[in-house]
Design an enzyme around this catalytic site. Structure first.
Site, PDB file in Angstrom:
ATOM      1  N   TYR A  17       0.878  -1.106   0.075  1.00  0.00           N
ATOM      2  CA  TYR A  17      -0.073  -0.076   0.262  1.00  0.00           C
ATOM      3  C   TYR A  17       0.806   1.349  -0.036  1.00  0.00           C
ATOM      4  O   TYR A  17       0.600   2.068   0.662  1.00  0.00           O
ATOM      5  CB  TYR A  17      -1.042   0.062   1.223  1.00  0.00           C
ATOM      6  CG  TYR A  17      -1.792  -1.331   1.455  1.00  0.00           C
ATOM      7  CD1 TYR A  17      -2.624  -1.583   0.671  1.00  0.00           C
ATOM      8  CD2 TYR A  17      -1.377  -2.163   2.674  1.00  0.00           C
ATOM      9  CE1 TYR A  17      -3.395  -3.000   0.942  1.00  0.00           C
ATOM     10  CE2 TYR A  17      -1.861  -3.287   2.575  1.00  0.00           C
ATOM     11  CZ  TYR A  17      -2.909  -3.659   2.044  1.00  0.00           C
ATOM     12  OH  TYR A  17      -3.547  -4.667   2.187  1.00  0.00           O
ATOM     13  N   TYR A 144     -12.785  -6.938   6.814  1.00  0.00           N
ATOM     14  CA  TYR A 144     -11.712  -6.954   5.737  1.00  0.00           C
ATOM     15  C   TYR A 144     -11.167  -8.684   5.595  1.00  0.00           C
ATOM     16  O   TYR A 144     -11.046  -9.363   6.196  1.00  0.00           O
ATOM     17  CB  TYR A 144     -10.354  -6.359   6.173  1.00  0.00           C
ATOM     18  CG  TYR A 144      -9.049  -6.413   5.488  1.00  0.00           C
ATOM     19  CD1 TYR A 144      -9.035  -5.802   4.411  1.00  0.00           C
ATOM     20  CD2 TYR A 144      -8.044  -7.467   5.705  1.00  0.00           C
ATOM     21  CE1 TYR A 144      -7.815  -6.342   3.314  1.00  0.00           C
ATOM     22  CE2 TYR A 144      -7.162  -7.675   4.938  1.00  0.00           C
ATOM     23  CZ  TYR A 144      -6.737  -6.887   3.693  1.00  0.00           C
ATOM     24  OH  TYR A 144      -5.845  -7.202   2.994  1.00  0.00           O
ATOM     25  N   ASP A 245     -13.384 -16.281   8.480  1.00  0.00           N
ATOM     26  CA  ASP A 245     -12.000 -15.867   8.134  1.00  0.00           C
ATOM     27  C   ASP A 245     -11.254 -15.779   9.396  1.00  0.00           C
ATOM     28  O   ASP A 245     -11.483 -14.639  10.296  1.00  0.00           O
ATOM     29  CB  ASP A 245     -12.195 -14.512   7.573  1.00  0.00           C
ATOM     30  CG  ASP A 245     -10.731 -13.974   6.898  1.00  0.00           C
ATOM     31  OD1 ASP A 245      -9.574 -14.481   7.604  1.00  0.00           O
ATOM     32  OD2 ASP A 245     -10.698 -12.918   6.539  1.00  0.00           O
ATOM     33  N   LYS A 274      -1.753 -16.683   8.033  1.00  0.00           N
ATOM     34  CA  LYS A 274      -0.737 -15.923   8.905  1.00  0.00           C
ATOM     35  C   LYS A 274       0.152 -16.758   9.929  1.00  0.00           C
ATOM     36  O   LYS A 274       1.243 -17.346   9.493  1.00  0.00           O
ATOM     37  CB  LYS A 274      -1.484 -14.837   9.612  1.00  0.00           C
ATOM     38  CG  LYS A 274      -1.880 -13.841   8.745  1.00  0.00           C
ATOM     39  CD  LYS A 274      -2.441 -12.651   9.433  1.00  0.00           C
ATOM     40  CE  LYS A 274      -3.146 -11.501   8.467  1.00  0.00           C
ATOM     41  NZ  LYS A 274      -1.952 -10.486   8.192  1.00  0.00           N
TER      42      LYS A 274
END
Ligand code: PMP
Length: 429
Positions: A17, A144, A245, A274
């Site tokens: 980003y 998200y 998620d 992760k």
């Protein structure tokens, strides 16, 4: 390496980003061990980020390193099409045993976002194979789920990249993010928006997708477990799939193995990533129920249509097996509880600070929400000068340190946050 490698980095390399014209500074790290990152100029920073939820055991862990070295001496990679191997089978056995009950068919993929794509494709194929094709998902505002197209399409439409890719993204349905916080008292009617939306639209929906308990990149909110139980009940009532998620929350971060465990529910599809490999390699997994997997496999296609080149990468699986073996004695539970207590003691007093809008702590996650947006580059460099690695975003300064962090190191992180709030130039006015 070229002496001007930082100049090369600024000119040629995209970081997450960032702009190619005005990139935020990148700090050169030459090594990492335990809870410390070492910069090329020798400075050592206490890590408060676990490399975005991943490095739960700290860096350079000897058990994970040993497992990876052993695996490298056999093979780093071999294709998964038509081949299987012990590290993948061992990992899938462990995952099936660990995740909430009933999720027994495992798809190994490369990253969190791909695990979400896989979950969404599973839901779509499930309905196609059931002879009732549907294409819409119900997701939560402030949610998200990653940066690939399917994942982006279920991220909060106002608070994400939606607008940039507007004409390319499929449109889905969104409900308000759960308002009742973790730890508050649940009131009848707290789920009204969800119940009425599902009552009206369930016939066009494939699945509900959400981050259980912790809405991460969408605002670091922790919501009431009862919301999850209601979503589970409503999905059962309307015959919808529930996708959890757990890419950020899995493997102990919230104080339970998985965030779904706070509510005692089991989704129909779960995504993990992760911390799966202890933050050493990129790997994710999507697990589902046998009846979902078998319905998909009974379709005209006859199979599930996904198969990445690096599926089941043995080196990543070996790292994941070692990471999970470090968690299995559950010694992380008291450590996460101690981190939570220290985070509370250090952060809650900041509620009185004029710059602070809110403070939240759950498990080994501590969040300070500020009233003004943060001048990330200025604050980041100040944190580095204080000897800590904390990367704020938006109006959130947050910590999710490795579980092995000691009291003194965590205290340094907490002092740094408290000190940071006193400087006007750390905020955008
Ligand atoms: N879901 C959640 C909840 C996440 O926090 C992330 C990563 N920030 C993703 C999905 C995407 O994972 P990855 O960055 O590995 O693609």
């Amino acid at each position: 390496m070229h002496p001007d490698y930082l100049a090369f980095d600024r000119r040629h390399i995209w970081h997450p980003y960032t702009s190619m014209i005005h990139p935020l500074p990148s700090y050169p790290v030459i090594s990492a061990a335990g809870c410390e990152l070492t910069l090329s100029d020798g400075r050592r920073l206490v890590d408060g980020m676990s490399s975005w939820w991943a490095a739960i055991h700290g860096y350079n862990h000897p058990v994970i390193n040993q497992a990876m070295n052993d695996q490298i001496s056999h093979m780093s990679h071999v294709m998964f099409g038509g081949i299987t191997h012990y590290p993948a089978v061992e990992l899938c056995q462990r995952l099936v045993a660990l995740v909430p009950s009933g999720l027994e068919c495992v798809f190994l993929a490369d990253s969190g976002s791909v695990a979400i794509e896989v979950a969404m494709k599973m839901a779509l194929q499930y309905w196609q194979a059931s002879g009732k094709p549907r294409r819409k998902f119900l997701a939560l505002r402030q949610g998200y789920h990653g940066d690939t197209f399917g994942a982006m399409s279920v991220c909060d439409p106002d608070n994400s990249m939606h607008r940039l890719y507007n004409n390319y993204l499929p449109t889905h349905l969104f409900v308000d993010s759960p308002q009742r916080r973790f730890g508050e008292t649940w009131h009848a009617g707290d789920d009204l928006n969800l119940s009425t939306t599902l009552a009206t639209h369930h016939a066009s929906l494939t699945a509900v997708i959400l981050e259980p308990i912790v809405q991460g990149a969408g605002g670091m909110h922790f919501y009431h477990p009862h919301y999850l139980r209601l979503v589970r009940e409503l999905c059962d009532q309307y015959g919808l799939l529930l996708i959890a998620d757990e890419i950020a929350t899995g493997f102990g971060r919230t104080g339970e193995w998985f965030a779904c465990d706070h509510a005692g529910i089991s989704p129909d599809i779960i995504c993990v990533g992760k911390a799966l490999t202890g933050g050493t390699m990129t790997l994710s997994a999507t697990l589902t129920r046998r009846h979902v997997a078998e319905t998909i496999s009974n379709s005209d296609a006859g199979c599930f249509m996904h198969g990445p080149t690096f599926m089941g990468n043995p080196l990543a699986c070996a790292a994941a097996n070692a990471s999970i073996s470090l968690l299995e004695d559950e010694s992380w539970r008291p450590r996460v509880a101690a981190i939570a207590a220290q985070l509370r003691a250090g952060l809650l007093p900041l509620l009185d600070h004029p710059q602070v809008r809110d403070v939240r702590v759950l498990g080994a996650i501590g969040v300070v929400e500020t009233k003004l947006p943060i001048a990330v580059s200025t604050l980041q460099s100040w944190f580095v000068d204080q000897g800590v690695w904390i990367r704020p975003f938006g109006s959130y300064i947050y910590l999710m340190p490795p579980y092995i962090i000691n009291v003194e190191a965590l205290q340094r992180l907490l002092y740094a946050i408290a000190g940071a709030l006193d400087y006007q130039n750390h905020f955008i006015i």
